[in-house]
Design a protein around this motif. Structure first.
Motif, short mmCIF file in Angstrom:
data_model
loop_
_atom_site.label_atom_id
_atom_site.label_comp_id
_atom_site.label_asym_id
_atom_site.label_seq_id
_atom_site.Cartn_x
_atom_site.Cartn_y
_atom_site.Cartn_z
N GLY A 159 0.80 -1.35 0.03
CA GLY A 159 0.12 0.12 -0.05
C GLY A 159 0.70 1.41 0.00
O GLY A 159 0.26 2.31 -0.22
N TYR A 160 2.21 1.15 0.29
CA TYR A 160 3.03 2.32 0.19
C TYR A 160 3.43 2.55 -1.16
O TYR A 160 3.63 1.67 -1.98
N ARG A 161 3.53 3.93 -1.72
CA ARG A 161 3.89 4.47 -2.98
C ARG A 161 5.49 4.20 -2.85
O ARG A 161 5.96 4.96 -2.03
N VAL A 162 6.16 3.53 -3.84
CA VAL A 162 7.67 3.35 -3.71
C VAL A 162 8.19 3.55 -5.01
O VAL A 162 7.41 3.17 -6.30
N ALA A 163 9.45 4.14 -5.36
CA ALA A 163 10.16 4.22 -6.53
C ALA A 163 11.16 3.18 -6.17
O ALA A 163 11.83 2.82 -5.27
N ALA A 190 4.04 -8.09 -3.92
CA ALA A 190 3.74 -7.89 -2.65
C ALA A 190 2.73 -7.03 -1.87
O ALA A 190 2.65 -6.65 -0.85
N GLY A 191 2.24 -6.16 -3.03
CA GLY A 191 1.35 -5.14 -2.66
C GLY A 191 1.83 -3.72 -2.70
O GLY A 191 1.13 -2.94 -2.26
N VAL A 192 2.91 -3.55 -3.19
CA VAL A 192 3.78 -2.18 -2.97
C VAL A 192 3.13 -1.52 -4.19
O VAL A 192 3.25 -2.16 -5.50
#
Length: 231
Positions: A159-163, A190-192
Motif C-alpha cells: 500500500g506504500y507508494r515506492v520508486a 507484495a502489494g507495493v
C-alpha cells in the motif's frame, strides 16, 4: 547532529537464472551522493552489513560512462576511498534502531541476493517504518523490502507508494532476461504501489516517513528529501 545508519549488501555477486554469479555489490553513486550530503549537513554515519563484512563496490559503477566521464569517475572513486565507515561496518544483526535517527539503503544488485531474504534487515525495516524515523531506499535497495513481512505474512510496505529500479531499466541494462526475478514485479506482487518514472531519470517518491528513489540518478535528490525530514 543526527546518526544515520547505512544498511549495505554484504555480497559481491547476484545469482542469475542459470546459476551464473554476476559480479556486483553496491552501486557507488548510491552510497557516495547521500554520504556526501549527510556529512556536509554534519551528520554521523554508521555502516551495517549482514555479518559485518566489508561491502564490495560494483566495479561497473566506477566506470566513466556511468559517472559522466573520467573526471566524474575519478571523483566518485576518491570519495569512496575516503569513506572510512565502509571499511568498518557493524553487524546488521546487532543493530539497535534506538541508536539512530534515520536509516538508508543504497542499491546495486547485491541487495537482490542477500537483503531481499535477510530477516534481520526485514525486522529493522518494519521497526523503522513503524517508528516514523526517516527511511531512505534507492534503486535495487527496495529488494530489501521483500523481507519485511509481518507476523500475519503481509508485507509491511504493502500500500506504500515506492520508486524502485524498474523492469524497463533492467531490460535496458541487459539483465532482465537473465534474472531469476525482477524487482518491480516482485514488489507489486507484495502489494507495493510502484511509481514508475522515465528510465534513468531522477524519480523520488515520498510516502509518510518512507523516501524511495528509482535509480542512481535519484540518489542525491533522495538524500535531500531525507535531510528535510531530519530537519
Amino acid at each position: 547532529m543526527s546518526k544515520i545508519l547505512f544498511v549495505m549488501t554484504g555480497v559481491d555477486y547476484w545469482t542469475l537464472a542459470d546459476g551464473t554469479k554476476h559480479p556486483t555489490g553496491f552501486w557507488a553513486e548510491e552510497a557516495v551522493a547521500p554520504y556526501e550530503a549527510f556529512k556536509a549537513a554534519g551528520h554521523e554515519i554508521v555502516v551495517a552489513t549482514p555479518g559485518g563484512v566489508v561491502p564490495t563496490v560494483d566495479r561497473g559503477s566506477l566506470a566513466p560512462e556511468v559517472n559522466g566521464g573520467q573526471e566524474g569517475a575519478d571523483r566518485i572513486a576518491a570519495v569512496l576511498a575516503s569513506m572510512a565507515e565502509i571499511e568498518n561496518p557493524i553487524r546488521l544483526e546487532d543493530v539497535r534502531l534506538d541508536d539512530y535517527d534515520a536509516v538508508f539503503y543504497p542499491g546495486g544488485h547485491g541487495p537482490m541476493e542477500d537483503l531481499a531474504v535477510d530477516a534481520a534487515s526485514g525486522g529493522l525495516l518494519i521497526g523503522t517504518l513503524d517508528s516514523g524515523k526517516p527511511l531512505g531506499v534507492v534503486c535495487h535497495g527496495p529488494a530489501a523490502l521483500l523481507a519485511a513481512e509481518r507476523s500475519d505474512g503481509s508485507n509491511a510496505f504493502a500500500g506504500y507508494r515506492v520508486a524502485a529500479f524498474t523492469n524497463a531499466e533492467e531490460t535496458q541494462a541487459g539483465l532482465a532476461e537473465r534474472a531469476r526475478w525482477l524487482l518491480q514485479t516482485r514488489l507489486e506482487e507484495a502489494g507495493v504501489d510502484v511509481r514508475v518514472g522515465e528510465p534513468w531519470a531522477p524519480n523520488v517518491v515520498v510516502d509518510r516517513n518512507l523516501i524511495t528513489g528509482q535509480n542512481p540518478a535519484s540518489s542525491a535528490p533522495l538524500a535531500a528529501e531525507l535531510l528535510k525530514k531530519l530537519g
